[in-house]
Design a protein around this motif. Structure first.
Motif, PDB file in Angstrom:
ATOM      1  N   HIS A  72      31.882  31.210  50.504  1.00 20.48           N
ATOM      2  CA  HIS A  72      32.886  30.589  49.636  1.00 20.48           C
ATOM      3  C   HIS A  72      32.681  29.082  49.740  1.00 20.48           C
ATOM      4  CE1 HIS A  72      37.368  29.536  49.247  1.00 20.48           C
ATOM      5  NE2 HIS A  72      37.100  30.161  48.122  1.00 20.48           N
ATOM      6  N   THR A 124      31.173  30.992  44.757  1.00 19.70           N
ATOM      7  CA  THR A 124      30.398  31.661  45.803  1.00 19.70           C
ATOM      8  C   THR A 124      28.931  31.328  45.615  1.00 19.70           C
ATOM      9  OG1 THR A 124      30.113  33.642  44.450  1.00 19.70           O
ATOM     10  CG2 THR A 124      31.984  33.627  45.966  1.00 19.70           C
ATOM     11  N   LEU A 182      40.910  33.986  49.594  1.00 22.91           N
ATOM     12  CA  LEU A 182      39.643  34.685  49.406  1.00 22.91           C
ATOM     13  C   LEU A 182      39.940  35.964  48.632  1.00 22.91           C
ATOM     14  CD1 LEU A 182      37.939  34.250  52.892  1.00 22.91           C
ATOM     15  CD2 LEU A 182      37.579  32.924  50.794  1.00 22.91           C
ATOM     16  N   SER A 227      34.479  36.271  46.570  1.00 24.60           N
ATOM     17  CA  SER A 227      34.604  35.223  47.592  1.00 24.60           C
ATOM     18  C   SER A 227      34.926  35.799  48.973  1.00 24.60           C
ATOM     19  CB  SER A 227      35.645  34.181  47.193  1.00 24.60           C
ATOM     20  OG  SER A 227      36.957  34.669  47.288  1.00 24.60           O
TER      21      SER A 227
END
Length: 163
Positions: A141, A12, A132, A136
């Motif tokens: 992301h 991230t 995800l 994230s």
């Protein structure tokens, strides 16, 4: 169908301050259902409120985990002020008042929370072949390339541990 799996390694962005809030409940006496069940049932409506008004509340995302005697939520917030404002809001104050009236200092159920203020650039993450998840879901992301292929590079620190 399940969540989309992102093949490979991702991270991230870490260019903004964030707040990580961990909140949980521990069932100390399993048979005291009348004490811990109301605590457990108070959370879903607050979670719904967080996601419904996510942007205006400064709430980014969360993950929930359940065990035999415990629940824990890891939440991500834009700022401590956003988190504290939510804590003073109507829905949370109502749940907190109900907890104190029904449970108080009774040892049947315990609750806890921890708050961490994290400055930009001082956190990093790795997600390999994952949907995800965690941070994230809260922050952009991005794929991991050569320029950020290890924690030191993602944190932008040298071998001495300085920025």
């Amino acid at each position: 169908m399940g969540k989309q799996i992102f093949k490979g390694r991702y991270t991230t962005e870490n260019d903004s301050d964030i707040v990580v809030f961990i909140i949980g409940m521990l069932i100390n006496r399993r048979l005291a259902i009348h004490k811990w069940l109301p605590v457990f049932l108070a959370m879903p409506s607050m979670v719904k409120e967080l996601y419904t008004h996510q942007e205006e509340l400064g709430f980014l995302s969360m993950e929930s985990f359940f065990g035999l005697r415990t629940t824990v939520m890891i939440q991500y917030w834009n700022s401590t002020e956003n988190l504290l404002t939510y804590a003073r809001g109507e829905k949370h104050l109502k749940a907190w008042k109900a907890f104190n009236q029904k449970v108080g200092n009774n040892n049947a159920v315990g609750i806890y929370h921890e708050t961490y203020q994290i400055k930009k650039g001082t956190y990093e993450s790795v997600y390999g072949n994952m949907p995800l998840h965690g941070l994230s879901k809260a922050l952009p992301h991005i794929p991991i390339g050569k320029e950020i292929n290890n924690a030191r590079k993602r944190l932008k620190v040298d071998k001495k541990g300085t920025k």
